[in-house]
Design a protein around this motif. Sequence first.
Motif, PDB file in Angstrom:
ATOM      1  N   ALA A  16       0.844  -1.203   0.000  1.00 30.00           N
ATOM      2  CA  ALA A  16       0.000   0.000   0.000  1.00 30.00           C
ATOM      3  C   ALA A  16       0.882   1.258   0.000  1.00 30.00           C
ATOM      4  O   ALA A  16       0.598   2.240  -0.694  1.00 30.00           O
ATOM      5  N   LEU A  17       1.949   1.228   0.771  1.00 29.98           N
ATOM      6  CA  LEU A  17       2.886   2.360   0.825  1.00 29.98           C
ATOM      7  C   LEU A  17       3.572   2.554  -0.530  1.00 29.98           C
ATOM      8  O   LEU A  17       3.693   3.692  -1.021  1.00 29.98           O
ATOM      9  N   ILE A  18       3.980   1.465  -1.150  1.00 25.96           N
ATOM     10  CA  ILE A  18       4.620   1.554  -2.474  1.00 25.96           C
ATOM     11  C   ILE A  18       3.621   2.110  -3.489  1.00 25.96           C
ATOM     12  O   ILE A  18       3.958   2.981  -4.302  1.00 25.96           O
ATOM     13  N   GLY A  19       2.385   1.658  -3.434  1.00 23.47           N
ATOM     14  CA  GLY A  19       1.357   2.160  -4.342  1.00 23.47           C
ATOM     15  C   GLY A  19       1.088   3.638  -4.116  1.00 23.47           C
ATOM     16  O   GLY A  19       0.924   4.427  -5.068  1.00 23.47           O
ATOM     17  N   PHE A  20       1.023   4.047  -2.837  1.00 22.64           N
ATOM     18  CA  PHE A  20       0.788   5.469  -2.510  1.00 22.64           C
ATOM     19  C   PHE A  20       1.941   6.338  -3.000  1.00 22.64           C
ATOM     20  O   PHE A  20       1.731   7.409  -3.571  1.00 22.64           O
ATOM     21  N   LEU A  21       3.164   5.873  -2.783  1.00 22.59           N
ATOM     22  CA  LEU A  21       4.335   6.628  -3.244  1.00 22.59           C
ATOM     23  C   LEU A  21       4.367   6.708  -4.771  1.00 22.59           C
ATOM     24  O   LEU A  21       4.732   7.736  -5.344  1.00 22.59           O
ATOM     25  N   LEU A  22       3.970   5.645  -5.431  1.00 23.15           N
ATOM     26  CA  LEU A  22       3.890   5.660  -6.889  1.00 23.15           C
ATOM     27  C   LEU A  22       2.848   6.674  -7.357  1.00 23.15           C
ATOM     28  O   LEU A  22       3.075   7.438  -8.300  1.00 23.15           O
ATOM     29  N   PHE A  23       1.704   6.699  -6.657  1.00 20.04           N
ATOM     30  CA  PHE A  23       0.659   7.677  -6.977  1.00 20.04           C
ATOM     31  C   PHE A  23       1.171   9.110  -6.775  1.00 20.04           C
ATOM     32  O   PHE A  23       0.958   9.980  -7.623  1.00 20.04           O
ATOM     33  N   LEU A  24       1.850   9.384  -5.654  1.00 20.00           N
ATOM     34  CA  LEU A  24       2.405  10.722  -5.392  1.00 20.00           C
ATOM     35  C   LEU A  24       3.424  11.123  -6.459  1.00 20.00           C
ATOM     36  O   LEU A  24       3.473  12.278  -6.883  1.00 20.00           O
ATOM     37  N   THR A  25       4.235  10.191  -6.888  1.00 16.74           N
ATOM     38  CA  THR A  25       5.228  10.464  -7.927  1.00 16.74           C
ATOM     39  C   THR A  25       4.544  10.860  -9.223  1.00 16.74           C
ATOM     40  O   THR A  25       4.964  11.815  -9.893  1.00 16.74           O
ATOM     41  N   LEU A  26       3.477  10.144  -9.576  1.00 16.19           N
ATOM     42  CA  LEU A  26       2.746  10.475 -10.805  1.00 16.19           C
ATOM     43  C   LEU A  26       2.071  11.852 -10.703  1.00 16.19           C
ATOM     44  O   LEU A  26       2.053  12.620 -11.658  1.00 16.19           O
ATOM     45  N   VAL A  27       1.515  12.180  -9.534  1.00 15.71           N
ATOM     46  CA  VAL A  27       0.900  13.509  -9.326  1.00 15.71           C
ATOM     47  C   VAL A  27       1.965  14.600  -9.421  1.00 15.71           C
ATOM     48  O   VAL A  27       1.761  15.636 -10.071  1.00 15.71           O
ATOM     49  N   ALA A  28       3.118  14.424  -8.790  1.00 11.13           N
ATOM     50  CA  ALA A  28       4.203  15.410  -8.840  1.00 11.13           C
ATOM     51  C   ALA A  28       4.699  15.598 -10.262  1.00 11.13           C
ATOM     52  O   ALA A  28       4.975  16.722 -10.704  1.00 11.13           O
ATOM     53  N   LEU A  29       4.810  14.509 -11.005  1.00 12.65           N
ATOM     54  CA  LEU A  29       5.223  14.591 -12.402  1.00 12.65           C
ATOM     55  C   LEU A  29       4.202  15.373 -13.232  1.00 12.65           C
ATOM     56  O   LEU A  29       4.570  16.218 -14.056  1.00 12.65           O
ATOM     57  N   GLY A  30       2.925  15.135 -12.967  1.00 10.63           N
ATOM     58  CA  GLY A  30       1.871  15.877 -13.671  1.00 10.63           C
ATOM     59  C   GLY A  30       1.904  17.360 -13.349  1.00 10.63           C
ATOM     60  O   GLY A  30       1.786  18.218 -14.234  1.00 10.63           O
ATOM     61  N   VAL A  31       2.081  17.707 -12.083  1.00 10.58           N
ATOM     62  CA  VAL A  31       2.173  19.120 -11.673  1.00 10.58           C
ATOM     63  C   VAL A  31       3.400  19.761 -12.305  1.00 10.58           C
ATOM     64  O   VAL A  31       3.345  20.895 -12.799  1.00 10.58           O
TER      65      VAL A  31
END
Length: 190
Positions: free
Chosen positions: A19-34
């Motif tokens: 779950a932590l790896i998935g959350f960090l992956l999600f945050l990385t994708l959001v940061a990349l989009g921003v």
Amino acid sequence: MSRESLLVAAWRLNRTVPALIGFLLFLTLVALGVARLVIAPQLADLQATFLQQQEKYRQLRRNSDLIDTPQARYRQGESELETFLQAIPPSQDFPVMVSDLFEMAGQTGLDIANIGYDPKVLKDEPLLSYSLGFNVVGSYDQIKQFIFLIEHSARMIAIEELNLNTVQDQGTDKVALTLRLTTLFRMDGP
């Protein structure tokens, strides 16, 4: 074991790590989009502004008189000093300057009896500094006009000392003026 069964087994053993790896992956994708949608356009604008300012600076450097650098100020100072030194007359013009003072006094109706002077060589400069002292007596208006003529003379004359005293004479409104002036002349020869 297949890859799918490996992930299912990891999920069953510890649900926090995936779950932590998935959350960090999600945050990385959001940061990349921003970064791509918000920061990249701002960065492009800043780079364009920087390049424009850099080109303006280069144009100013090509015409170095317009840029305020220590070198430009030094060149301007040298130029102004040269202009100043050229405005100082040679020492042979001292009698002409004294004659000009007598003429100014005559224009105002004053009479200079005698002028005392003291030349001094300036340290580190090929210049003579003449200190001149004299007295005149006349009306206040004559004295005022005489000082005006000295101050507005084409020559570089500095009034170092000025003393006014009333003349104790019967029925006259005379004023005695004591002046000490300083002027500069270029030295002749070495």
